[in-house]
Design a protein around this motif. Structure first.
Motif, PDB file in Angstrom:
ATOM      1  N   LYS A 192       0.794  -1.200  -0.241  1.00  0.00           N
ATOM      2  CA  LYS A 192      -0.063  -0.055   0.001  1.00  0.00           C
ATOM      3  C   LYS A 192       0.720   1.135   0.135  1.00  0.00           C
ATOM      4  N   TYR A 193       2.244   0.935   0.300  1.00  0.00           N
ATOM      5  CA  TYR A 193       2.865   2.332   0.310  1.00  0.00           C
ATOM      6  C   TYR A 193       3.800   2.516  -0.989  1.00  0.00           C
ATOM      7  N   ALA A 194       3.618   1.641  -1.702  1.00  0.00           N
ATOM      8  CA  ALA A 194       4.536   1.723  -3.024  1.00  0.00           C
ATOM      9  C   ALA A 194       4.401   2.992  -4.053  1.00  0.00           C
ATOM     10  N   PHE A 195       3.509   3.506  -3.886  1.00  0.00           N
ATOM     11  CA  PHE A 195       3.106   4.661  -4.833  1.00  0.00           C
ATOM     12  C   PHE A 195       3.297   5.798  -4.139  1.00  0.00           C
ATOM     13  N   GLU A 196       4.022   5.779  -2.788  1.00  0.00           N
ATOM     14  CA  GLU A 196       4.691   6.942  -2.324  1.00  0.00           C
ATOM     15  C   GLU A 196       5.893   7.368  -3.088  1.00  0.00           C
ATOM     16  N   PRO A 197       6.062   8.708  -3.268  1.00  0.00           N
ATOM     17  CA  PRO A 197       7.405   9.279  -3.954  1.00  0.00           C
ATOM     18  C   PRO A 197       8.704   8.648  -3.227  1.00  0.00           C
ATOM     19  N   HIS A 198       9.431   8.388  -4.224  1.00  0.00           N
ATOM     20  CA  HIS A 198      10.779   7.744  -3.565  1.00  0.00           C
ATOM     21  C   HIS A 198      11.781   8.434  -4.431  1.00  0.00           C
ATOM     22  N   TYR A 199      13.053   8.760  -3.863  1.00  0.00           N
ATOM     23  CA  TYR A 199      14.202   9.556  -4.442  1.00  0.00           C
ATOM     24  C   TYR A 199      15.327   8.961  -4.216  1.00  0.00           C
ATOM     25  N   ASN A 200      16.369   9.040  -5.200  1.00  0.00           N
ATOM     26  CA  ASN A 200      17.885   8.560  -4.886  1.00  0.00           C
ATOM     27  C   ASN A 200      18.341  10.137  -4.698  1.00  0.00           C
ATOM     28  N   GLY A 201      18.897  10.169  -3.382  1.00  0.00           N
ATOM     29  CA  GLY A 201      19.322  11.603  -2.986  1.00  0.00           C
ATOM     30  C   GLY A 201      17.982  12.493  -2.792  1.00  0.00           C
ATOM     31  N   MET A 202      18.262  13.580  -3.232  1.00  0.00           N
ATOM     32  CA  MET A 202      17.377  14.633  -3.149  1.00  0.00           C
ATOM     33  C   MET A 202      16.610  14.963  -4.310  1.00  0.00           C
ATOM     34  N   LYS A 203      17.162  14.616  -5.498  1.00  0.00           N
ATOM     35  CA  LYS A 203      16.334  15.170  -6.689  1.00  0.00           C
ATOM     36  C   LYS A 203      15.860  14.342  -7.537  1.00  0.00           C
ATOM     37  N   LYS A 204      16.520  12.986  -7.839  1.00  0.00           N
ATOM     38  CA  LYS A 204      16.415  12.079  -8.733  1.00  0.00           C
ATOM     39  C   LYS A 204      15.223  11.126  -8.213  1.00  0.00           C
ATOM     40  N   TYR A 205      14.084  11.177  -9.064  1.00  0.00           N
ATOM     41  CA  TYR A 205      12.841  10.513  -8.648  1.00  0.00           C
ATOM     42  C   TYR A 205      13.190   9.113  -9.192  1.00  0.00           C
ATOM     43  N   PHE A 249      20.880   3.597   2.374  1.00  0.00           N
ATOM     44  CA  PHE A 249      21.572   3.780   1.224  1.00  0.00           C
ATOM     45  C   PHE A 249      21.697   4.721   0.443  1.00  0.00           C
ATOM     46  N   GLY A 250      21.311   6.098   0.877  1.00  0.00           N
ATOM     47  CA  GLY A 250      20.988   7.284   0.174  1.00  0.00           C
ATOM     48  C   GLY A 250      19.756   7.513  -0.490  1.00  0.00           C
ATOM     49  N   LEU A 251      18.822   6.530  -0.164  1.00  0.00           N
ATOM     50  CA  LEU A 251      17.597   6.600  -0.509  1.00  0.00           C
ATOM     51  C   LEU A 251      16.508   7.248   0.132  1.00  0.00           C
ATOM     52  N   ASN A 252      15.732   7.936  -0.337  1.00  0.00           N
ATOM     53  CA  ASN A 252      14.633   8.836   0.538  1.00  0.00           C
ATOM     54  C   ASN A 252      13.356   8.501  -0.028  1.00  0.00           C
ATOM     55  N   MET A 253      12.369   9.097   0.943  1.00  0.00           N
ATOM     56  CA  MET A 253      10.998   8.869   0.591  1.00  0.00           C
ATOM     57  C   MET A 253      10.442  10.212   0.885  1.00  0.00           C
ATOM     58  N   MET A 254       9.384  10.742   0.079  1.00  0.00           N
ATOM     59  CA  MET A 254       8.669  12.080   0.584  1.00  0.00           C
ATOM     60  C   MET A 254       7.480  11.935   1.601  1.00  0.00           C
ATOM     61  N   VAL A 255       7.553  12.531   2.886  1.00  0.00           N
ATOM     62  CA  VAL A 255       6.806  12.348   4.002  1.00  0.00           C
ATOM     63  C   VAL A 255       6.241  13.819   4.247  1.00  0.00           C
ATOM     64  N   ASN A 256       4.964  14.434   4.117  1.00  0.00           N
ATOM     65  CA  ASN A 256       4.590  15.580   4.415  1.00  0.00           C
ATOM     66  C   ASN A 256       5.562  16.772   4.019  1.00  0.00           C
ATOM     67  N   ASP A 257       5.683  16.499   2.557  1.00  0.00           N
ATOM     68  CA  ASP A 257       6.577  17.305   1.449  1.00  0.00           C
ATOM     69  C   ASP A 257       8.009  17.495   1.945  1.00  0.00           C
ATOM     70  N   LYS A 258       8.496  16.658   2.810  1.00  0.00           N
ATOM     71  CA  LYS A 258       9.879  16.417   2.956  1.00  0.00           C
ATOM     72  C   LYS A 258      10.457  15.249   2.758  1.00  0.00           C
ATOM     73  N   LEU A 259      11.707  15.448   2.270  1.00  0.00           N
ATOM     74  CA  LEU A 259      12.698  13.932   2.013  1.00  0.00           C
ATOM     75  C   LEU A 259      13.098  13.557   3.043  1.00  0.00           C
ATOM     76  N   ILE A 260      12.793  12.246   3.559  1.00  0.00           N
ATOM     77  CA  ILE A 260      13.303  11.720   4.828  1.00  0.00           C
ATOM     78  C   ILE A 260      14.165  10.492   4.407  1.00  0.00           C
ATOM     79  N   PRO A 261      15.093   9.809   5.051  1.00  0.00           N
ATOM     80  CA  PRO A 261      15.592   8.572   4.661  1.00  0.00           C
ATOM     81  C   PRO A 261      14.411   7.334   4.686  1.00  0.00           C
ATOM     82  N   ASP A 262      14.690   6.588   3.681  1.00  0.00           N
ATOM     83  CA  ASP A 262      13.391   5.494   3.009  1.00  0.00           C
ATOM     84  C   ASP A 262      13.793   4.525   4.155  1.00  0.00           C
TER      85      ASP A 262
END
Length: 258
Positions: A89-102, A145-158
């Motif tokens: 159910k969380y798979a479609f949340e935004p995920h990023y490598n670092g701060m910019k690459k979706y 591993f430097g991978l992030n997820m977007m939570v409440n419009d903020k990127l935090i470690p995945d």
């Protein structure tokens, strides 16, 4: 059970394409399961070359919400009109490598009626289950591993809450299929203690040192046979193989019978 790699970072021949991604076709006694769909449509091209008809897949599983595992999802939905697709159910949340690459999924697909959204545990049927293990204690923490997820419009470690593992219990054996093992292969091996584990170990960026040797020796302490690929890294695989004699590599175009 037969497992064929349809897409992976390496290939067994010039005729079979390869890419940074993963797709596996699993033939059990009762089902044809597509596990992940790679980064592009390559999984379909390779399947056709290998004589595998993906229209006959009756179950599809997406291991987690990254593009290199779900990039071919739209194509699969086009060619296969019936198979349910099991996605956390969380798979479609935004995920990023670092701060910019979706590196997430195609958001336009998220409301497809064929999707079955799973939580921490889901039973497809007796002997075929999905596990996210989000609440299990870890014996090792390797970070994000430097991978992030977007939570409440903020990127935090995945925290990889969107990752799930496919457990198939057949003929008194436990076969575990993992996409990237982001929650830590040491933890996964301890949680499931499977007879066979197929999937990436996510070690490709680790140096070839005593730490990696220790990981290999730890995994070797289990009775598990490992077939690895994708995010493990070919150099890391060769290094670990010296200390983990039950470690094998599964390239695109290759099949194993378990």
């Amino acid at each position: 059970m037969r497992i064929t790699s349809l897409a992976e970072n390496t290939s067994i021949s010039e005729n079979i394409g390869y890419e940074h991604g993963l797709s596996l076709f699993i033939e059990t006694e009762k089902h044809n399961i597509l596990f992940d769909m790679g980064q592009t449509e390559l999984f379909l091209e390779n399947a056709e070359k290998l004589g595998i008809d993906l229209r006959k897949a009756d179950i599809a599983v997406l291991s987690h919400g990254h593009y290199d595992h779900g990039g071919g999802l739209k194509k699969f939905l086009t060619i296969n009109k019936n198979a349910p697709v099991y996605i956390n159910k969380y798979a479609f949340e935004p995920h990023y490598n670092g701060m910019k690459k979706y590196i997430g999924l195609d958001i336009s697909l998220q409301n497809n009626e064929r999707f079955i959204f799973t939580e921490d545990y889901f039973e497809i049927e007796q002997g075929i289950t999905l596990h996210s293990c989000n609440y299990r204690p870890k014996i090792a923490e390797l970070g994000s591993f430097g991978l992030n997820m977007m939570v409440n419009d903020k990127l935090i470690p995945d925290d990889f809450r969107h990752e799930q593992y496919l457990l198939i219990e057949e003929n008194s054996r436990k076969i575990l299929i993992s996409g990237c093992s982001h929650k830590g292969i040491l933890n996964i091996a301890e949680w499931f203690k499977p007879d066979v584990l197929v999937g990436g170990l996510h070690f490709s960026k680790l140096p070839l040192d005593d730490t990696l040797k220790g990981y290999a020796e730890y995994l070797n302490s289990y009775e598990t046979e490992y077939y690895t690929c994708h995010c493990t890294g070919t150099e890391q695989f060769s290094f670990m193989k010296k200390h983990l004699n039950k470690l094998n590599y599964l390239s695109a175009g290759e099949s194993i019978v378990i």
